[in-house]
Design an enzyme around this catalytic site. Structure first.
Site, PDB file in Angstrom:
ATOM      1  N   SER A  64       0.399   2.176  -1.945  1.00  0.00           N
ATOM      2  CA  SER A  64       0.514   3.241  -0.941  1.00  0.00           C
ATOM      3  C   SER A  64       1.787   4.071  -1.075  1.00  0.00           C
ATOM      4  O   SER A  64       1.904   5.112  -0.433  1.00  0.00           O
ATOM      5  CB  SER A  64       0.498   2.648   0.460  1.00  0.00           C
ATOM      6  OG  SER A  64      -0.817   2.402   0.851  1.00  0.00           O
ATOM      7  N   LYS A  67       1.366   7.687  -1.838  1.00  0.00           N
ATOM      8  CA  LYS A  67       0.790   8.651  -0.879  1.00  0.00           C
ATOM      9  C   LYS A  67       1.700   9.848  -0.568  1.00  0.00           C
ATOM     10  O   LYS A  67       1.235  10.999  -0.598  1.00  0.00           O
ATOM     11  CB  LYS A  67       0.387   7.935   0.409  1.00  0.00           C
ATOM     12  CG  LYS A  67      -0.806   6.993   0.229  1.00  0.00           C
ATOM     13  CD  LYS A  67      -1.008   6.131   1.474  1.00  0.00           C
ATOM     14  CE  LYS A  67      -2.176   5.168   1.348  1.00  0.00           C
ATOM     15  NZ  LYS A  67      -2.212   4.210   2.477  1.00  0.00           N
ATOM     16  N   TYR A 191      -8.607   7.258  -6.200  1.00  0.00           N
ATOM     17  CA  TYR A 191      -7.506   6.826  -5.332  1.00  0.00           C
ATOM     18  C   TYR A 191      -6.958   5.473  -5.791  1.00  0.00           C
ATOM     19  O   TYR A 191      -5.735   5.234  -5.781  1.00  0.00           O
ATOM     20  CB  TYR A 191      -8.012   6.781  -3.882  1.00  0.00           C
ATOM     21  CG  TYR A 191      -7.139   5.982  -2.960  1.00  0.00           C
ATOM     22  CD1 TYR A 191      -5.935   6.488  -2.472  1.00  0.00           C
ATOM     23  CD2 TYR A 191      -7.505   4.693  -2.565  1.00  0.00           C
ATOM     24  CE1 TYR A 191      -5.125   5.738  -1.642  1.00  0.00           C
ATOM     25  CE2 TYR A 191      -6.710   3.943  -1.729  1.00  0.00           C
ATOM     26  CZ  TYR A 191      -5.521   4.459  -1.265  1.00  0.00           C
ATOM     27  OH  TYR A 191      -4.715   3.718  -0.451  1.00  0.00           O
ATOM     28  N   TYR A 243       3.234   3.000   9.137  1.00  0.00           N
ATOM     29  CA  TYR A 243       2.015   2.685   9.891  1.00  0.00           C
ATOM     30  C   TYR A 243       2.325   2.261  11.326  1.00  0.00           C
ATOM     31  O   TYR A 243       3.066   2.920  12.036  1.00  0.00           O
ATOM     32  CB  TYR A 243       1.199   1.598   9.176  1.00  0.00           C
ATOM     33  CG  TYR A 243       0.945   1.817   7.720  1.00  0.00           C
ATOM     34  CD1 TYR A 243       0.330   2.989   7.286  1.00  0.00           C
ATOM     35  CD2 TYR A 243       1.300   0.882   6.784  1.00  0.00           C
ATOM     36  CE1 TYR A 243       0.057   3.174   5.941  1.00  0.00           C
ATOM     37  CE2 TYR A 243       1.036   1.062   5.436  1.00  0.00           C
ATOM     38  CZ  TYR A 243       0.418   2.219   5.024  1.00  0.00           C
ATOM     39  OH  TYR A 243       0.163   2.405   3.708  1.00  0.00           O
ATOM     40  N   VAL A 261       1.417  -2.369  -0.728  1.00  0.00           N
ATOM     41  CA  VAL A 261       1.024  -3.774  -0.640  1.00  0.00           C
ATOM     42  C   VAL A 261       1.369  -4.586  -1.893  1.00  0.00           C
ATOM     43  O   VAL A 261       1.214  -5.800  -1.908  1.00  0.00           O
ATOM     44  CB  VAL A 261      -0.477  -3.959  -0.298  1.00  0.00           C
ATOM     45  CG1 VAL A 261      -0.749  -3.602   1.141  1.00  0.00           C
ATOM     46  CG2 VAL A 261      -1.359  -3.174  -1.247  1.00  0.00           C
TER      47      VAL A 261
HETATM   48  N1  GLU Z   1      -4.516   0.272  -2.711  1.00  0.00           N
HETATM   49  C1  GLU Z   1      -4.176  -0.222  -1.405  1.00  0.00           C
HETATM   50  C2  GLU Z   1      -5.311   0.103  -0.438  1.00  0.00           C
HETATM   51  O1  GLU Z   1      -5.743   1.194  -0.395  1.00  0.00           O
HETATM   52  C3  GLU Z   1      -2.895   0.391  -0.939  1.00  0.00           C
HETATM   53  C4  GLU Z   1      -2.458  -0.087   0.444  1.00  0.00           C
HETATM   54  C5  GLU Z   1      -0.980  -0.147   0.636  1.00  0.00           C
HETATM   55  O2  GLU Z   1      -0.237  -0.210  -0.337  1.00  0.00           O
HETATM   56  O3  GLU Z   1      -0.519  -0.134   1.817  1.00  0.00           O
HETATM   57  O4  GLU Z   1      -5.819  -0.721   0.267  1.00  0.00           O
END
Ligand code: GLU
Length: 444
Positions: A64, A67, A191, A243, A261
């Site tokens: 993430s 992003k 993605y 978040y 994550v």
């Molecule tokens: N590839 C993970 C997902 O979309 C990224 C989530 C994250 O890093 O918070 O679930």
């Protein structure tokens, strides 16, 4: 002398090394089996100097943390209105993978949650872009932030794709509400490729420093994002990057940040530095446990909280002197210094705006001002314009054209601009003995 900064970073890692709380992400096979002992930190300055400690060259998937960068690239490519039309900027207080859309607008609430990130991903390369094209836009784009060519770990991507039920559900929701028009499976695939780009904390620190420096990569000098887009990205990171822990993070740590994550975490202190940490065990929000603790300690120890009120602007006015020239005119010379923003300019305006009929010539010495922002420049120009309006002769000692008043189209067409104290004296202002004394170092 060995810089004390690496020692300080070593100590920061040691303080938290034996914290074994949290767990690796279990829904992405390669992350579930990641070595949880890995621990790393890197800080990058805005001129690209990196201080690191621990497993700083170890590569992990960006997840993430991609992003905000991809959001920035989409904003650059499509413009702010087109992207805002698809994805909002409001924090959700929900988990990153919530199946949620804004009730009134029908849009994903922000680009940091998966619903928003999938939508932003689908904007890349235009409506008809293929999976391969979007994947390359992402890889090449993230590489521009890192200042080196990054690569995708196909194994991590394949593992996540096999378990991507939640993201496929979100993409189908987006498709059914008409937020995206592409094939949902393909958007998820692209993605996930985006999330599988490999970085080290050294890369992430440079990427963070690019955002800290207004969009310019400190290694390559490339302007990856325009200042306006960069600000948009940081604003969204600050409010939505963490978040459902965003409020706690902002009040406690106070550094706009993004976690992934995989266990990576990076933070941006605008105008100062980029920081990145890596440690795979996560808390219930999906943020690295030790990474977050290291950020908390660093924020306190290094005074990084963005809401720490800075010292009020002081000593902008270095000197304020008056002289009588040979003709008997009263000459006032105000010398400014340092960095001038709104508060500093207000200070200057207050000083020079006070009615003073005795002054015939007003000279402003800008030579020691090393930075002035647009608002402060406009405020001071306006003050000088008003002094001219009162019939005073205005002279700017401004060899670097800090005020932007040289040349045609100047906001102050009548202002006299001089490059040196010597010229100042040559302007009819003869007999200024004290001027000569003041500038003796420059002119003798
Ligand atoms: N590839 C993970 C997902 O979309 C990224 C989530 C994250 O890093 O918070 O679930």
């Amino acid at each position: 002398m060995r810089s004390p900064i690496p020692d300080f970073l070593d100590a920061s890692l040691e303080r938290h090394r034996y914290d074994l709380s949290g767990a690796t992400a279990d829904y992405i096979p390669d992350l579930a089996s990641a070595d949880p002992t890995k621990l790393a930190i890197c800080i990058s300055t805005l001129d690209g100097v990196e201080y690191d400690s621990g497993d700083a060259d170890f590569e992990f998937s960006i997840q993430s943390m991609s992003k905000p960068f991809i959001y920035g690239l989409a904003l650059e490519a499509l413009g702010l209105p087109a992207v805002l039309d698809k994805v909002g900027v409001e924090p959700t207080g929900e988990a990153f993978n919530e199946l949620s859309l804004d009730k009134s607008s029908g849009k994903p609430l922000n680009p940091m949650i998966n619903a928003g990130a999938l939508t932003v991903h689908a904007l890349l390369g235009g409506k008809d872009a293929t999976l391969v094209e979007r994947t390359e836009i992402v890889r090449a784009g993230l590489s521009r932030f890192a200042g080196r060519q990054l690569r995708i770990d196909e194994h991590i991507a394949a593992g996540e794709l096999g378990e991507a039920y939640r993201n496929i559900a979100i993409a189908n929701m987006l498709r059914s509400y008409g937020v995206i028009t592409d094939d949902p499976d393909e958007v998820v695939h692209g993605y996930i490729n985006q999330c599988s780009v490999l970085v080290s904390v050294k890369d992430l620190a440079i990427m963070a420093a690019t955002l800290a420096g207004g969009g310019t990569n400190p290694l390559t000098g490339e302007q990856v994002l325009s200042p306006r887009v960069n600000r948009q990205v940081l604003g969204v990171m600050m409010t939505c990057g963490m978040y459902d822990a965003a409020g706690d993070w902002m009040t406690e740590v106070g550094v706009p940040a993004k976690s992934g994550v995989s266990g990576g975490l990076f933070g941006v202190l605008p105008g100062q530095l980029g920081i990145a940490t890596f440690s795979p065990r996560l808390d219930r929000h999906g943020t690295s446990v030790r990474g977050a603790k290291i950020f908390r300690s660093l924020s306190a120890d290094l005074g990084l909280h963005i809401m720490n009120a800075p010292e009020p602007a002081r000593s902008i006015i270095r000197r304020d002197r008056r002289f009588v020239d040979a003709k008997g005119d009263m000459v006032r010379i105000v010398s400014l210094q340092g960095l001038i923003q709104w508060a500093g300019a207000e200070n200057v305006m207050r000083e020079i705006a006070a009615p003073d009929d005795a002054v015939d010539v007003f000279a402003l010495d800008m030579r020691r001002v090393y930075s002035i922002n647009e608002v402060a420049r406009r405020m001071i120009v306006e003050a000088l314009r008003r002094l001219e309006g009162e019939g005073k002769r205005v002279v700017l000692l401004d060899p670097e054209d800090t005020m932007g008043c040289a040349g045609s189209g100047s906001a102050l067409p009548d202002v006299e601009i001089v490059d040196s104290p010597k010229e100042l004296r040559n302007l009819d202002l003869r007999g200024l003995r004290r001027v000569r004394d003041d500038f003796a170092d420059q002119t003798s």
